[in-house]
Enzyme design. Structure first.
Site, PDB file in Angstrom:
ATOM      1  N   CYS A 199      69.482 -35.335  36.296  1.00  0.00           N
ATOM      2  CA  CYS A 199      68.408 -33.445  36.304  1.00  0.00           C
ATOM      3  C   CYS A 199      67.628 -33.519  36.223  1.00  0.00           C
ATOM      4  CB  CYS A 199      69.785 -32.220  35.162  1.00  0.00           C
ATOM      5  SG  CYS A 199      69.187 -31.916  33.830  1.00  0.00           S
ATOM      6  N   CYS A 202      66.364 -31.253  32.641  1.00  0.00           N
ATOM      7  CA  CYS A 202      66.202 -32.607  31.746  1.00  0.00           C
ATOM      8  C   CYS A 202      65.134 -33.380  31.855  1.00  0.00           C
ATOM      9  CB  CYS A 202      67.426 -32.985  31.561  1.00  0.00           C
ATOM     10  SG  CYS A 202      69.562 -32.547  32.173  1.00  0.00           S
TER      11      CYS A 202
END
Length: 196
Positions: A79, A82
């Site tokens: 991600c 993230c």
């Protein structure tokens, strides 16, 4: 007669050409080293930070029962959002570590499927703010500025209402795996019936 004879000219041009070539090579090597350094540090910092967050994570079962408020983050190593937020989360964890729990749940681990369904995780990072009793207070989805996260965490540890209770930002799309059911009671069945 001139002192610049044709015999001396090629030496000067070779000397100038040699200097230019050498300078060009120095510049190219400097650029290549700079790019390698930036990419290397960026990759190392991001992956090390996500790994550090995961390694220092409080287990979920401990977090919901130890009497401290908690920030639960659903994330994945792939991600990009993230990864982008990991340095800020690391700083916040350092600042609030003694006051609250930081829980990291990797969405690629099917162990967390019940929690993904419970909190309706459909984009990551997905943050869940839990009270001291382990009850859900608020959720935030996607890229959150550090100041917003800090404000929410400060409110969480002081027992105040969260100023940014339903914040949404840029997310990495994620769909939790769900087993299909043939039950008519399932709201996703849209009234379809199984014919025998």
């Amino acid at each position: 007669m001139s002192t610049d004879s044709p015999v001396n000219s090629p030496d000067k041009s070779e000397s100038t050409l040699g200097k230019r070539l050498r300078n060009f090579l120095i510049v190219m090597v400097a650029i290549a080293l700079s790019v390698a350094l930036v990419l290397g540090l960026r990759t190392e910092t991001t992956s090390a930070t996500l790994a550090k967050l995961s390694d220092s994570s409080t287990p979920l079962e401990v977090a919901i029962s130890n009497g401290k408020p908690s920030l639960v983050e659903f994330y994945a190593d792939w991600c990009t959002v993230c990864q982008k937020m990991a340095p800020d989360i690391t700083q916040l964890e350092t600042e609030y570590a003694d006051k609250m729990n930081f829980v990291m749940l990797n969405v690629d681990n099917t162990k967390w499927l019940p929690e993904m369904l419970k909190y309706r995780v459909d984009g990551i990072p997905h943050f869940v703010f839990l009270s001291q009793q382990g009850e859900t207070i608020a959720q935030a989805i996607g890229d959150q500025p550090r100041t917003i996260m800090a404000s929410n965490l400060e409110a969480l540890v002081t027992g105040s209402s969260l100023p940014y209770a339903q914040a949404s930002g840029k997310v990495s799309k994620f769909s939790a795996p769900v087993a299909p059911t043939a039950s008519q009671d399932d709201p996703r069945s849209h009234g379809s019936q199984v014919v025998n």
